[in-house]
Write an enzyme that holds these catalytic residues in place. Sequence first.
Site, PDB file in Angstrom:
ATOM      1  N   ARG A 159       0.730  -1.337   0.101  1.00 52.09           N
ATOM      2  CA  ARG A 159       0.026   0.041  -0.126  1.00 52.09           C
ATOM      3  C   ARG A 159       1.068   1.063  -0.029  1.00 52.09           C
ATOM      4  O   ARG A 159       1.954   1.228   0.502  1.00 52.09           O
ATOM      5  CB  ARG A 159      -0.877   0.004   1.234  1.00 52.09           C
ATOM      6  CG  ARG A 159      -1.724  -1.124   1.233  1.00 52.09           C
ATOM      7  CD  ARG A 159      -2.677  -1.095   2.713  1.00 52.09           C
ATOM      8  NE  ARG A 159      -3.354  -2.348   2.769  1.00 52.09           N
ATOM      9  CZ  ARG A 159      -3.104  -3.496   3.346  1.00 52.09           C
ATOM     10  NH1 ARG A 159      -1.942  -3.492   3.802  1.00 52.09           N
ATOM     11  NH2 ARG A 159      -3.990  -4.238   3.466  1.00 52.09           N
ATOM     12  N   LYS A 183      -2.287  -2.505   7.639  1.00 48.11           N
ATOM     13  CA  LYS A 183      -3.330  -2.082   8.358  1.00 48.11           C
ATOM     14  C   LYS A 183      -3.639  -2.926   9.694  1.00 48.11           C
ATOM     15  O   LYS A 183      -3.258  -4.146   9.958  1.00 48.11           O
ATOM     16  CB  LYS A 183      -4.483  -2.478   7.443  1.00 48.11           C
ATOM     17  CG  LYS A 183      -4.723  -1.430   6.395  1.00 48.11           C
ATOM     18  CD  LYS A 183      -6.146  -1.829   5.713  1.00 48.11           C
ATOM     19  CE  LYS A 183      -6.459  -0.438   4.856  1.00 48.11           C
ATOM     20  NZ  LYS A 183      -7.786  -0.904   3.893  1.00 48.11           N
ATOM     21  N   ARG A 258      -0.066  -2.387  -6.636  1.00 51.10           N
ATOM     22  CA  ARG A 258      -0.341  -3.577  -5.572  1.00 51.10           C
ATOM     23  C   ARG A 258      -1.324  -4.566  -6.355  1.00 51.10           C
ATOM     24  O   ARG A 258      -0.905  -5.844  -6.305  1.00 51.10           O
ATOM     25  CB  ARG A 258      -1.197  -2.990  -4.514  1.00 51.10           C
ATOM     26  CG  ARG A 258      -1.531  -3.945  -3.257  1.00 51.10           C
ATOM     27  CD  ARG A 258      -1.967  -3.095  -2.339  1.00 51.10           C
ATOM     28  NE  ARG A 258      -2.954  -3.793  -1.509  1.00 51.10           N
ATOM     29  CZ  ARG A 258      -2.453  -4.539  -0.325  1.00 51.10           C
ATOM     30  NH1 ARG A 258      -0.990  -4.600  -0.093  1.00 51.10           N
ATOM     31  NH2 ARG A 258      -3.101  -5.249   0.508  1.00 51.10           N
TER      32      ARG A 258
END
Length: 329
Positions: A159, A183, A258
């Site tokens: 990311r 995350k 990605r």
Amino acid sequence: MTPIAPLIEAFLRETLVHQRGASQHTCDSYAQSFQLLFEFAAARLKSRPSRLMLEQIDAGLVSAFLEHLEDLRKNAAVTRNVRLAAIKSFFRFLEYRQPAALDQVRRVLAIPFKKTDTRLVPYLLREELQALLDAPNPATRDGIRDRAMLHVAVCAGLRVSELTGLTINDIDMPSMSIRVVGKGRRERALPLWKPAATALSAWLAIRGKVATPEVFVSARGEALSRWGFAYLLKQHAAAAARQQPGLAKKRVSPHVLRHTCAMIILQATQDIRKVSLWLGHATMTTTEVYTRGDPTEKLDAMEAIVPPHLRRGTFQPTDKLMALLKSTT
């Protein structure tokens, strides 16, 4: 009447950052959503944003704000849903902070999300990817840095926040691997392809000693932002489009890199679980979207299927007498 400013501040600075451990990207997205909401509310109510009251931000105003996003700002349903998700998250926070506003909270939470089209994930073809990776000039400092950034971004499927947040301590060159914090503060260790490791080594050799720990820095020694990387990517994509005209028709964003990594791994391994582990997805459901974009998955499925046999038959013309009798009945 309850001022809304202190509640928003507590939600963004305490709940999101300290309690939920949200990333900087998530915090910025939420802040942008509330900025747009309060600008709309202030104009509609003829008040200053800092003087808005919680009771004024009701379901009717939120619904009008969402219509404003679509009708005047021309936002797509996906963007509308992102703004609504931020608002709903804040109102769920209010359920326990402002019990007197429970009815108002429930009305806002009842606002439905809009259905969106499920599209195939965009990604670059192998020739397009190679043209993009070759676009930075390896004879300049910025070119060496950009080439390393692009290679690492694609190789690790990072990311943009993971790429710009990568630090010197996250790199282990002897093992050609990096440590990524994704995350939910989930960590994963990823090996680097040899070209990516070579490009990264070339950049580290000329990076120099700077105060910031981030790997990718500007000429002033400051960490590159995700907007800075997006700008550089746009420039290199435009240059690569001269070699691969198909790139001119694609929106080459950091997240497309990605997606490209995911498709490369899927086509190489034919294992969606490996893609999920590589990208750091919390659930397999998120990863399954890539199987819809890879035609080889469908071909393999077709080859594995044993189709039902077609029963042989012999065509016989209709008897003329029987045809005559049927036509008269």
